[in-house]
Design a protein around this motif. Structure first.
Motif, mmCIF file in Angstrom:
data_model
loop_
_atom_site.group_PDB
_atom_site.id
_atom_site.type_symbol
_atom_site.label_atom_id
_atom_site.label_comp_id
_atom_site.label_asym_id
_atom_site.label_seq_id
_atom_site.Cartn_x
_atom_site.Cartn_y
_atom_site.Cartn_z
ATOM 1 N N PHE A 170 1.057 -36.868 -13.583
ATOM 2 C CA PHE A 170 2.407 -37.210 -13.126
ATOM 3 C C PHE A 170 3.390 -36.040 -13.139
ATOM 4 C CE2 PHE A 170 0.627 -41.274 -14.606
ATOM 5 C CZ PHE A 170 0.805 -42.033 -13.467
ATOM 6 N N ALA A 171 3.041 -34.930 -13.804
ATOM 7 C CA ALA A 171 3.953 -33.785 -13.905
ATOM 8 C C ALA A 171 5.376 -34.246 -14.220
ATOM 9 C CB ALA A 171 3.923 -32.963 -12.616
ATOM 10 N N PRO A 172 5.585 -34.921 -15.337
ATOM 11 C CA PRO A 172 6.900 -35.516 -15.616
ATOM 12 C C PRO A 172 7.981 -34.457 -15.811
ATOM 13 C CG PRO A 172 5.492 -35.645 -17.547
ATOM 14 C CD PRO A 172 4.628 -35.180 -16.425
ATOM 15 N N ASP A 173 9.179 -34.814 -15.380
ATOM 16 C CA ASP A 173 10.343 -33.955 -15.617
ATOM 17 C C ASP A 173 10.890 -34.149 -17.021
ATOM 18 O OD1 ASP A 173 10.621 -32.905 -12.826
ATOM 19 O OD2 ASP A 173 10.881 -35.048 -12.408
ATOM 20 N N VAL A 174 10.777 -35.378 -17.523
ATOM 21 C CA VAL A 174 11.266 -35.718 -18.862
ATOM 22 C C VAL A 174 10.187 -36.511 -19.580
ATOM 23 C CG1 VAL A 174 13.056 -36.890 -20.207
ATOM 24 C CG2 VAL A 174 13.657 -35.799 -18.029
ATOM 25 N N ILE A 175 9.924 -36.139 -20.824
ATOM 26 C CA ILE A 175 8.925 -36.842 -21.640
ATOM 27 C C ILE A 175 9.603 -37.328 -22.915
ATOM 28 C CG2 ILE A 175 6.725 -36.686 -22.857
ATOM 29 C CD1 ILE A 175 6.010 -34.306 -21.048
ATOM 30 N N VAL A 176 9.535 -38.617 -23.157
ATOM 31 C CA VAL A 176 10.004 -39.182 -24.435
ATOM 32 C C VAL A 176 8.798 -39.281 -25.359
ATOM 33 C CG1 VAL A 176 10.991 -41.178 -25.606
ATOM 34 C CG2 VAL A 176 11.863 -40.498 -23.355
ATOM 35 N N VAL A 177 8.877 -38.608 -26.490
ATOM 36 C CA VAL A 177 7.804 -38.681 -27.481
ATOM 37 C C VAL A 177 8.294 -39.436 -28.700
ATOM 38 C CG1 VAL A 177 6.627 -36.595 -26.691
ATOM 39 C CG2 VAL A 177 8.401 -36.410 -28.427
ATOM 40 N N PHE A 178 7.417 -40.250 -29.260
ATOM 41 C CA PHE A 178 7.706 -40.990 -30.483
ATOM 42 C C PHE A 178 7.127 -40.197 -31.648
ATOM 43 C CE2 PHE A 178 7.926 -45.441 -28.297
ATOM 44 C CZ PHE A 178 9.094 -45.051 -27.671
ATOM 45 N N ALA A 179 8.004 -39.679 -32.484
ATOM 46 C CA ALA A 179 7.610 -38.734 -33.522
ATOM 47 C C ALA A 179 7.708 -39.376 -34.909
ATOM 48 C CB ALA A 179 8.452 -37.470 -33.403
ATOM 49 N N GLY A 180 8.206 -38.617 -35.867
ATOM 50 C CA GLY A 180 8.324 -39.113 -37.237
ATOM 51 C C GLY A 180 7.109 -38.865 -38.094
ATOM 52 N N ALA A 181 5.968 -38.468 -37.456
ATOM 53 C CA ALA A 181 4.730 -38.218 -38.210
ATOM 54 C C ALA A 181 4.420 -39.377 -39.157
ATOM 55 C CB ALA A 181 4.826 -36.896 -38.977
ATOM 56 N N ALA A 182 4.511 -40.599 -38.626
ATOM 57 C CA ALA A 182 4.251 -41.786 -39.451
ATOM 58 C C ALA A 182 2.842 -41.734 -40.019
ATOM 59 C CB ALA A 182 4.434 -43.044 -38.611
ATOM 60 N N ALA A 202 3.663 -27.339 -24.532
ATOM 61 C CA ALA A 202 2.800 -26.315 -23.945
ATOM 62 C C ALA A 202 2.059 -26.844 -22.724
ATOM 63 C CB ALA A 202 1.804 -25.812 -24.982
ATOM 64 N N ALA A 203 1.658 -28.119 -22.774
ATOM 65 C CA ALA A 203 0.922 -28.717 -21.659
ATOM 66 C C ALA A 203 1.815 -28.998 -20.465
ATOM 67 C CB ALA A 203 0.251 -30.011 -22.116
ATOM 68 N N SER A 204 3.126 -29.099 -20.691
ATOM 69 C CA SER A 204 4.061 -29.444 -19.632
ATOM 70 C C SER A 204 5.263 -28.501 -19.692
ATOM 71 C CB SER A 204 4.496 -30.902 -19.793
ATOM 72 O OG SER A 204 5.144 -31.378 -18.654
ATOM 73 N N PRO A 205 5.070 -27.226 -19.345
ATOM 74 C CA PRO A 205 6.093 -26.217 -19.597
ATOM 75 C C PRO A 205 7.389 -26.397 -18.814
ATOM 76 C CG PRO A 205 4.280 -25.305 -18.308
ATOM 77 C CD PRO A 205 3.840 -26.650 -18.788
ATOM 78 N N ASP A 206 7.373 -27.214 -17.763
ATOM 79 C CA ASP A 206 8.583 -27.436 -16.979
ATOM 80 C C ASP A 206 9.316 -28.719 -17.373
ATOM 81 O OD1 ASP A 206 8.179 -25.105 -15.455
ATOM 82 O OD2 ASP A 206 6.805 -26.163 -14.124
ATOM 83 N N SER A 207 8.829 -29.422 -18.368
ATOM 84 C CA SER A 207 9.427 -30.697 -18.779
ATOM 85 C C SER A 207 10.481 -30.507 -19.862
ATOM 86 C CB SER A 207 8.348 -31.650 -19.317
ATOM 87 O OG SER A 207 7.375 -31.927 -18.355
ATOM 88 N N HIS A 208 11.451 -31.426 -19.860
ATOM 89 C CA HIS A 208 12.352 -31.587 -20.995
ATOM 90 C C HIS A 208 11.784 -32.687 -21.887
ATOM 91 C CE1 HIS A 208 15.542 -29.095 -19.268
ATOM 92 N NE2 HIS A 208 15.235 -29.650 -18.095
ATOM 93 N N LEU A 209 11.861 -32.486 -23.203
ATOM 94 C CA LEU A 209 11.351 -33.480 -24.144
ATOM 95 C C LEU A 209 12.512 -34.128 -24.890
ATOM 96 C CD1 LEU A 209 8.787 -31.787 -23.498
ATOM 97 C CD2 LEU A 209 8.043 -32.210 -25.836
#
Length: 255
Positions: A170-182, A202-209
């Motif tokens: 999908f080459a996303p422009d924005v990626i929402v990641v669920f973190a917290g290291a649960a 690193a895998a998506s260098p043009d994306s905002h996270l």
């Protein structure tokens, strides 16, 4: 497109003129029991909502549920959400949502169109090994519409082949990641760590996270301060945003 972090995994996403509520968990602080077998035995959620439940629900036109663990869909949300709202989910959760009284539940196996928006389901792994298997199936979702950034909500997953494939496809422009290291007392983390986020970047260098799933649930042990320090060390602070609860971030479509 605007994304508002309500709290934890709960997001309000305004996309192509429509407002989605993602993974609604609306309980008051301390109303729910702690996750057992974890280092931090405090009642959940650890913090209050940043504003009223009425404000959370105001303007919501559809609900997106990545999976139905109680920190992503709780009893209070089930009581307060209008039963006629469109709800999009993964196939394993469809029957439960129907049983809860929702009349417009769509389980997305591959893709679905709604109000001119294409929604695609993606896979993930909610941990590794036996713990990952016991956590059950989880999904992410990609949203696409003319004139909007491609948005990928990865869901409760660690870095894995499914996330890598979604980024490639999908080459996303924005990626929402669920973190917290649960994590539990044994085993590896079941949501993203700083290292996982660096791999996504690193895998998506043009994306905002956009980082969610922080400092709200008792088994999420990675703090915002720790993550900020890690991102600065990796020189990722300009691409990776770690919003405060209630904060809104707007994103423009690429030219």
């Amino acid at each position: 497109m605007q994304i508002q972090l309500v709290r934890h995994a709960t997001l309000k996403v305004t996309y192509s003129g429509r407002t989605f509520l993602v993974d609604p968990m609306l309980s008051a602080a301390g109303e729910l029991s702690a996750v057992p077998n974890t280092p931090n035995q405090r009642a959940n959620p650890l913090v209050e909502l940043p504003f009223s439940t009425e404000a959370v629900l105001d303007g919501v036109e559809a609900v997106l549920v990545t999976h139905t663990h109680r920190d992503h869909l709780d009893e209070k949300a089930l009581r307060l959400l209008p039963a006629d709202l469109p709800v999009f989910c993964q196939l394993p959760d469809r029957d439960m949502l129907h049983q809860q009284g929702f009349s417009h539940v769509t389980a997305i196996e591959s893709e679905q169109e709604w109000q001119g928006i294409r929604l695609y389901r993606t896979g993930g792994r909610h941990g590794t090994g036996e713990i990952g298997e016991r956590m059950g199936p989880v999904s992410g979702f990609v949203l696409q519409a003319p004139g909007e950034p491609t948005l990928y909500v990865a869901g409760d997953t660690v870095w894995c082949a499914e996330v890598e494939e979604a980024i490639r496809r999908f080459a996303p422009d924005v990626i929402v990641v669920f973190a917290g290291a649960a994590r539990f007392l044994t085993g590896d983390p079941i949501t993203m760590t700083g290292e996982d986020i660096a791999l996504v970047a690193a895998a998506s260098p043009d994306s905002h996270l956009f980082v969610a799933h922080m400092e709200t649930w008792n088994h999420c042990l990675l703090s915002r301060a720790e993550l900020h320090a890690f991102l600065a060390e990796r020189k990722l602070q300009d691409r990776v945003r770690v919003p405060a609860d209630g904060e809104i971030i707007a994103y423009s479509a690429p030219r």
